[in-house]
Scaffold this motif. Structure first.
Motif, PDB file in Angstrom:
ATOM      1  N   ARG A  11       0.841  -1.180   0.000  1.00  0.00           N
ATOM      2  CA  ARG A  11       0.000   0.000   0.000  1.00  0.00           C
ATOM      3  C   ARG A  11       0.881   1.236   0.000  1.00  0.00           C
ATOM      4  NH1 ARG A  11      -4.373  -0.203  -0.482  1.00  0.00           N
ATOM      5  NH2 ARG A  11      -6.313  -0.744   0.361  1.00  0.00           N
ATOM      6  N   VAL A  12       0.495   2.195  -0.831  1.00  0.00           N
ATOM      7  CA  VAL A  12       1.189   3.472  -0.872  1.00  0.00           C
ATOM      8  C   VAL A  12       0.721   4.261   0.351  1.00  0.00           C
ATOM      9  CG1 VAL A  12       1.484   5.601  -2.183  1.00  0.00           C
ATOM     10  CG2 VAL A  12       1.321   3.419  -3.381  1.00  0.00           C
ATOM     11  N   PRO A  13       1.638   4.756   1.174  1.00  0.00           N
ATOM     12  CA  PRO A  13       1.240   5.493   2.379  1.00  0.00           C
ATOM     13  C   PRO A  13       0.425   6.743   2.037  1.00  0.00           C
ATOM     14  CG  PRO A  13       3.572   4.947   2.446  1.00  0.00           C
ATOM     15  CD  PRO A  13       3.085   4.610   1.066  1.00  0.00           C
ATOM     16  N   ALA A  14      -0.486   7.082   2.918  1.00  0.00           N
ATOM     17  CA  ALA A  14      -1.325   8.267   2.737  1.00  0.00           C
ATOM     18  C   ALA A  14      -0.448   9.510   2.595  1.00  0.00           C
ATOM     19  CB  ALA A  14      -2.270   8.422   3.920  1.00  0.00           C
ATOM     20  N   GLY A  15      -0.730  10.312   1.594  1.00  0.00           N
ATOM     21  CA  GLY A  15      -0.002  11.555   1.381  1.00  0.00           C
ATOM     22  C   GLY A  15       1.257  11.419   0.555  1.00  0.00           C
ATOM     23  N   PHE A  16       1.711  10.181   0.315  1.00  0.00           N
ATOM     24  CA  PHE A  16       2.956   9.965  -0.413  1.00  0.00           C
ATOM     25  C   PHE A  16       2.858  10.449  -1.860  1.00  0.00           C
ATOM     26  CE2 PHE A  16       6.065   7.087  -2.568  1.00  0.00           C
ATOM     27  CZ  PHE A  16       7.196   7.576  -1.952  1.00  0.00           C
ATOM     28  N   ARG A  17       1.728  10.168  -2.484  1.00  0.00           N
ATOM     29  CA  ARG A  17       1.531  10.594  -3.878  1.00  0.00           C
ATOM     30  C   ARG A  17       1.639  12.115  -3.993  1.00  0.00           C
ATOM     31  NH1 ARG A  17      -3.675   9.329  -7.716  1.00  0.00           N
ATOM     32  NH2 ARG A  17      -2.994  10.664  -9.424  1.00  0.00           N
TER      33      ARG A  17
END
Length: 66
Positions: A11-17
């Motif tokens: 999972r891509v961490p929240a806010g990383f994008r």
């Protein structure tokens, strides 16, 4: 957003994008010769802003995803 990888799902961490999009935007704007050094300075400035103001850009960006 989950990314399939072997038998696990990462999972891509929240806010990383949003952090990466912000970095990409600044790199395109500044066109630095040394992107790695520029990225280090960019993230250092974000960290200092977070410590100064108490606002966390990653947390703010993750709210945009929801």
């Amino acid at each position: 957003m989950a990314i399939p990888f072997s038998n696990t799902r990462l999972r891509v961490p929240a806010g990383f994008r949003e952090l990466l999009e912000g970095l990409a935007r600044e790199v395109l704007r500044a066109q630095p010769r040394d992107v790695v050094a520029f990225a280090a300075e960019h993230f250092q400035a974000l960290l200092e802003e977070r410590e100064r103001s108490g606002a966390d850009p990653a947390a703010w960006g993750s709210r945009l995803e929801d």
